[in-house]
Design an enzyme around this catalytic site. Structure first.
Site, PDB file in Angstrom:
ATOM      1  CE  LYS A 136       1.736   2.139   6.677  1.00  0.00           C
ATOM      2  NZ  LYS A 136       2.094   0.943   6.283  1.00  0.00           N
TER       3      LYS A 136
ATOM      4  CD  GLU B 205      -2.578  -0.841   2.754  1.00  0.00           C
ATOM      5  OE1 GLU B 205      -3.114   0.198   3.174  1.00  0.00           O
ATOM      6  OE2 GLU B 205      -2.467  -1.882   3.423  1.00  0.00           O
TER       7      GLU B 205
ATOM      8  NE  ARG C 253       2.998  -8.274  10.270  1.00  0.00           N
ATOM      9  CZ  ARG C 253       2.555  -7.494   9.296  1.00  0.00           C
ATOM     10  NH1 ARG C 253       1.856  -7.989   8.313  1.00  0.00           N
ATOM     11  NH2 ARG C 253       2.815  -6.205   9.305  1.00  0.00           N
TER      12      ARG C 253
HETATM   13  P1  ATP Z   1       2.465  -2.344   7.795  1.00  0.00           P
HETATM   14  O1  ATP Z   1       1.123  -2.021   8.372  1.00  0.00           O
HETATM   15  O2  ATP Z   1       3.450  -2.833   8.803  1.00  0.00           O
HETATM   16  O3  ATP Z   1       3.001  -1.301   6.910  1.00  0.00           O
HETATM   17  P2  ATP Z   1       1.131  -3.797   5.743  1.00  0.00           P
HETATM   18  O4  ATP Z   1       0.814  -5.247   5.641  1.00  0.00           O
HETATM   19  O5  ATP Z   1       0.014  -2.891   5.912  1.00  0.00           O
HETATM   20  O6  ATP Z   1       2.246  -3.624   6.874  1.00  0.00           O
HETATM   21  P3  ATP Z   1       1.626  -3.478   2.969  1.00  0.00           P
HETATM   22  O7  ATP Z   1       2.047  -2.235   2.319  1.00  0.00           O
HETATM   23  O8  ATP Z   1       0.257  -3.947   2.732  1.00  0.00           O
HETATM   24  O9  ATP Z   1       1.938  -3.301   4.500  1.00  0.00           O
HETATM   25  O10 ATP Z   1       2.655  -4.644   2.663  1.00  0.00           O
HETATM   26  C1  ATP Z   1       3.005  -5.109   1.396  1.00  0.00           C
HETATM   27  C2  ATP Z   1       3.360  -6.556   1.487  1.00  0.00           C
HETATM   28  O11 ATP Z   1       4.379  -6.742   2.464  1.00  0.00           O
HETATM   29  C3  ATP Z   1       2.193  -7.400   1.921  1.00  0.00           C
HETATM   30  O12 ATP Z   1       2.169  -8.565   1.118  1.00  0.00           O
HETATM   31  C4  ATP Z   1       2.473  -7.715   3.346  1.00  0.00           C
HETATM   32  O13 ATP Z   1       1.907  -8.940   3.714  1.00  0.00           O
HETATM   33  C5  ATP Z   1       3.988  -7.737   3.371  1.00  0.00           C
HETATM   34  N1  ATP Z   1       4.485  -7.426   4.706  1.00  0.00           N
HETATM   35  C6  ATP Z   1       4.190  -6.342   5.452  1.00  0.00           C
HETATM   36  N2  ATP Z   1       4.762  -6.395   6.656  1.00  0.00           N
HETATM   37  C7  ATP Z   1       5.461  -7.566   6.682  1.00  0.00           C
HETATM   38  C8  ATP Z   1       6.267  -8.221   7.663  1.00  0.00           C
HETATM   39  N3  ATP Z   1       6.458  -7.686   8.863  1.00  0.00           N
HETATM   40  N4  ATP Z   1       6.827  -9.406   7.345  1.00  0.00           N
HETATM   41  C9  ATP Z   1       6.636  -9.948   6.134  1.00  0.00           C
HETATM   42  N5  ATP Z   1       5.895  -9.395   5.173  1.00  0.00           N
HETATM   43  C10 ATP Z   1       5.299  -8.221   5.428  1.00  0.00           C
HETATM   44 MG    MG Z   2      -1.663  -4.037   3.990  1.00  0.00          MG
HETATM   45 MG    MG Z   3      -0.199  -1.155   5.345  1.00  0.00          MG
END
Ligand code: ATP
Ligand code: MG
Ligand code: MG
Length: 579
Positions: free
Chosen positions: A279, A32, A269
């Site tokens: 964030k 995102e 994760r």
């Molecule tokens: P955050 O809220 O920590 O930013 P998110 O899942 O909202 O994490 P996204 O931008 O949606 O962030 O993440 C992009 C990709 O990275 C998704 O496929 C997500 O599952 C993966 N991802 C995010 N955080 C992790 C993590 N801590 N370990 C492994 N993969 C991750």
């Molecule tokens: Mg996400």
């Molecule tokens: Mg996110």
């Protein structure tokens, strides 16, 4: 390479391939664009891009831009930049929003098949229908669930045309809300489309007032891009059922088969203790915060401050891209959570640097030493290998003159039998120099009491010193500013601080960054800076890194100029238990 075999050629990742052993592999990394990537995302990049590369397939970078309220241009640029830095090249860069028209069309199709309905219930009402606050109560349908298809279609178009405000209407998928045997909340009539108030989208402008949800968008985009293996983190395990359900409704997948359409699988994760990844919380560190009357100033210089664990910060701190990937590889990929301490990360980085970076002599807090019996014959350039063990190729020339700097910590005004470095009447060895030195006298500053200069004489090499120290030639050494880092917080688990009332700020360490404004380094650093095209890390990364003997690993900060070189500590030489 053997390392790749271990990650993709065995275990979880191997099994994922074997479940769908297609010839043309397509994967995607779908961030995102609402923030900077952090160390956890590095795992996702390594898994998705690495999987495609290993199977000679392709990986998309797909910006999952379905939330116009939170997206900003700078995040798009930074995300691509980090992927490239890690050594990957997206096959195509796409946006979920590329498919807004198609998604809308499919939503209408779903309504026409009686697979979705427009609902006007409030969030509270929907929660009750879904079994109440604990999801354990009886589930039931609202009146909208059975409304005629034509009516839902008309209302969905009305949503599109701006008749409703945010929260007044949703398109909901007609899943298994009323089936008492369906225990998966992802199947309890999830929203597919919502009205968004602040709806200006960076790519589609003011065209849309309604936006599709993650649950509606993700699987369809995967299918439209012909993704074969859609790997995401374990929180989405229950979503696999709704993912498949929707694709099956739209004939993009065949029930109980992986023959057609994308296959979602979930890996653990990566979570890192001892730092903050959220964030919202990093934002408080970057911008400061106001809680009640309390004004908390910024605690770091920006999103790329080397004390943070965002990818931009890790890069700036000097972590090599290759070391980042090795670290993910070492942890391995399974379907359970990986919980690690920052110390484990640092130790992995240290191992990598140990084998790959040249040595330099850096003095953080210099004291001048005058060698009183130094003669013109002693004045010499010594050729020294970049690595005494020979693992790193190359050598540099080190000059020794009559005046040198040593670290304040390596001199004592009063000697002690258990002390082996420089003191009055005690000798210490100088790295790479054919003689040792013995202190004869010293001077102190009247105001501060600090030692200003030490006088010393040469000691023949036949008298072997008990210890060696680093030093820098006063005539040719370069002045630099060095930044050493400690963890940001006193506690080892900053996530368990109170992030609501501002008391987290009381736990910040005043010495998370220690500045050495008057450090000196051997003149050879300039050659390293010039030679950095030889950097083994490759062209995506031209940072100069080195091991400062007896001090720490450092890199030359990107904002350094010829007049002012700034060094960032990458990691300490050894694990610091007192941290
Ligand atoms: P955050 O809220 O920590 O930013 P998110 O899942 O909202 O994490 P996204 O931008 O949606 O962030 O993440 C992009 C990709 O990275 C998704 O496929 C997500 O599952 C993966 N991802 C995010 N955080 C992790 C993590 N801590 N370990 C492994 N993969 C991750
Ligand atoms: Mg996400
Ligand atoms: Mg996110």
């Amino acid at each position: 390479k053997a390392e790749n075999v271990s990650m993709f050629g065995e275990g979880w990742l191997k099994r994922v391939y074997e479940e769908k052993p297609v010839k043309d592999v397509y994967t995607r990394f779908p961030p995102e664009p609402n923030g900077y990537l952090h160390i956890g995302h590095c795992k996702a990049i390594a898994v998705n891009f690495g999987f495609a590369k290993h199977h000679k397939g392709q990986c998309y970078l797909r910006y999952d831009d379905t939330n116009p309220e939170k997206e900003e241009e700078k995040y798009f640029t930074s995300i691509l930049d980090i992927i490239k830095w890690l050594g990957f090249e997206p096959w195509k860069v796409t946006y979920s929003s590329d498919n807004f028209d198609k998604l809308y069309e499919l939503a209408e199709q779903l309504i026409k098949k009686d697979g979705a309905y427009v609902c006007h219930c409030s969030r509270e009402e929907v929660n009750m229908q879904r079994g109440g606050p604990d999801n354990r109560g009886k589930r039931y349908a609202c009146e909208h669930r059975t409304r005629p298809i034509d009516e839902s279609l008309a209302e969905f178009r009305a949503m599109r045309d701006g008749k409703y405000k945010a929260g007044e209407a949703y398109l909901r998928m007609k899943q298994s809300l009323t089936d008492p045997s369906e225990g998966n909340p992802q199947m309890w009539d999830l929203p597919a489309y919502r009205v968004v108030e602040k709806n200006h989208h960076h790519r589609t402008g003011d065209h849309w007032k309604i936006y599709p949800t993650y649950d509606f968008t993700h699987c369809i985009c995967d299918a439209l891009e012909n993704i074969t293996h859609s790997m995401c983190t374990v929180e989405f395990r229950q979503s696999r059922v709704s993912y498949d359900w929707l694709l099956e409704q739209l004939d993009m997948k065949v029930p109980k088969s992986e023959e057609k359409g994308p296959m979602q699988r979930e890996y653990g994760r990566l979570s890192v203790n001892g730092t903050i990844l959220s964030k919202r919380r990093i934002l408080m560190l970057v911008e400061g915060a106001k809680v009640g009357d309390r004004v908390i100033p910024p605690s770091v210089r920006g999103w790329d401050d080397p004390r943070l664990y965002t990818m931009v910060a890790l890069r700036r701190r000097g972590i090599p891209a290759k070391a980042m990937l090795n670290f993910v590889e070492e942890l391995g990929v399974t379907d359970s959570y990986t919980d690690i301490e920052t110390a484990r990360f640092e130790s992995s980085i240290r191992k990598h640097l140990e084998r790959t970076v040249p040595r330099q002599m850096l003095v953080l807090d210099p004291v001048r030493v005058v060698i009183t019996d130094f003669t013109p014959e002693d004045n010499q350039s010594i050729t020294v290998p970049y690595d005494p063990k020979g693992a790193i190729p190359g050598e540099r020339s080190v000059t020794v003159g009559s005046e040198i700097f040593i670290d304040r910590a390596d001199f004592r005004e009063v000697d002690d039998p258990d002390y082996f470095r420089l003191a009055p009447n005690k000798a210490v060895g100088l790295y790479n120099v054919p003689f040792s030195i013995r202190a004869t006298s010293f001077e102190t500053d009247a105001a501060t009491g600090k030692v200003t200069v030490v006088k010393a004489v040469k000691v023949p090499s036949s008298e072997k010193p008990k210890a060696y120290i680093q030093w820098v030639d006063a005539a040719t050494g370069i002045k630099v500013v060095a930044r050493q880092y400690n963890s940001l917080f006193k506690t080892e688990s900053p996530n368990s601080l109170n992030w609501k009332d501002g008391s987290w700020a009381d736990d910040l360490r005043p010495d998370s960054e220690v500045l050495f404004e008057h450090a000196v380094i051997e003149a050879g650093l300039n050659n390293l800076i010039k030679e950095n095209s030889l950097n083994p890390e490759g062209s995506s990364d031209s940072l100069v890194r080195f091991q400062a003997l007896r001090t720490a690993y450092f890199c030359v900060d990107v904002e350094s100029t010829e007049e002012r070189i700034v060094l960032n500590q990458i990691v300490s030489l050894r694990e610091d238990k007192g941290k």
